[in-house]
Design a protein around this motif. Structure first.
Motif, PDB file in Angstrom:
ATOM      1  N   ASN A  93      41.660 -23.256 -63.035  1.00 51.32           N
ATOM      2  CA  ASN A  93      41.338 -24.624 -63.446  1.00 51.32           C
ATOM      3  C   ASN A  93      40.532 -24.612 -64.744  1.00 51.32           C
ATOM      4  N   ILE A  94      41.125 -25.211 -65.775  1.00 54.00           N
ATOM      5  CA  ILE A  94      40.412 -25.482 -67.024  1.00 54.00           C
ATOM      6  C   ILE A  94      40.737 -26.937 -67.363  1.00 54.00           C
ATOM      7  N   PRO A  95      39.814 -27.856 -67.099  1.00 53.08           N
ATOM      8  CA  PRO A  95      40.093 -29.262 -67.410  1.00 53.08           C
ATOM      9  C   PRO A  95      40.541 -29.423 -68.859  1.00 53.08           C
ATOM     10  N   PRO A 109      36.692 -13.352 -75.414  1.00 53.69           N
ATOM     11  CA  PRO A 109      37.133 -12.987 -74.063  1.00 53.69           C
ATOM     12  C   PRO A 109      35.994 -12.821 -73.045  1.00 53.69           C
ATOM     13  N   ALA A 110      34.877 -12.240 -73.440  1.00 52.35           N
ATOM     14  CA  ALA A 110      33.765 -12.034 -72.501  1.00 52.35           C
ATOM     15  C   ALA A 110      33.167 -13.371 -72.057  1.00 52.35           C
ATOM     16  N   TYR A 151      34.914 -18.706 -66.570  1.00 53.34           N
ATOM     17  CA  TYR A 151      36.039 -19.036 -65.693  1.00 53.34           C
ATOM     18  C   TYR A 151      36.376 -17.952 -64.669  1.00 53.34           C
ATOM     19  N   SER A 152      35.624 -16.851 -64.669  1.00 54.39           N
ATOM     20  CA  SER A 152      35.861 -15.732 -63.735  1.00 54.39           C
ATOM     21  C   SER A 152      37.317 -15.270 -63.777  1.00 54.39           C
ATOM     22  N   ALA A 153      37.865 -15.226 -64.965  1.00 52.72           N
ATOM     23  CA  ALA A 153      39.256 -14.802 -65.152  1.00 52.72           C
ATOM     24  C   ALA A 153      39.412 -14.254 -66.564  1.00 52.72           C
TER      25      ALA A 153
END
Length: 137
Positions: free
Chosen positions: A64-66, A78-79, A85-87
């Motif tokens: 989920n990214i609104p 990226p970090a 987002y834990s992904a």
């Protein structure tokens, strides 16, 4: 004065027409194709609905990214993306980066936004969560 106004309105109309054509032309994926891609692990699925909507249900495996956060999320390091987002952050060259929402409009907007940022494999699941619920829910 009237001429200047008409010029601005004409420019605005042209921008809206281009935006409408662009949204209508967003590359899409069908439900059977989505099912196949998910089954083979070849799709990266992003739900662009609000967190409240997603709390009521989503397609299994979707991140989920609104849509309101998407542009900044896709431009993060990226970090930072991983921390928020834990992904893993999608890569610009990823194939089958599939966006969806409730009925299709925000998913189309997200697809166009991602493609504009260089995510060439971005596509919209046009049937959206509504179709998924009807057929799989």
């Amino acid at each position: 004065m009237l001429r200047a106004r008409r010029g601005r309105l004409g420019a605005l109309f042209l921008q809206l027409a281009v935006a409408a054509r662009t949204m209508a032309g967003a590359p899409t994926v069908s439900l059977p194709e989505l099912r196949s891609l998910l089954a083979s692990g070849q799709a990266r699925l992003i739900d662009v609905r609000s967190r409240e909507e997603v709390a009521a249900g989503t397609i299994p495996g979707a991140l989920n990214i609104p849509v309101s956060e998407l542009e900044s999320a896709l431009q993060m390091e990226p970090a930072a993306f991983q921390a928020l987002y834990s992904a893993e952050k999608p890569k610009r060259e990823d194939e089958n980066l599939i966006f969806f929402c409730q009925v299709g409009k925000r998913g189309s907007q997200a697809t166009q936004l991602a493609r504009g940022l260089g995510y060439t494999g971005a596509r919209n699941y046009a049937g959206a969560y509504r179709e998924w619920l009807e057929k799989d829910g």
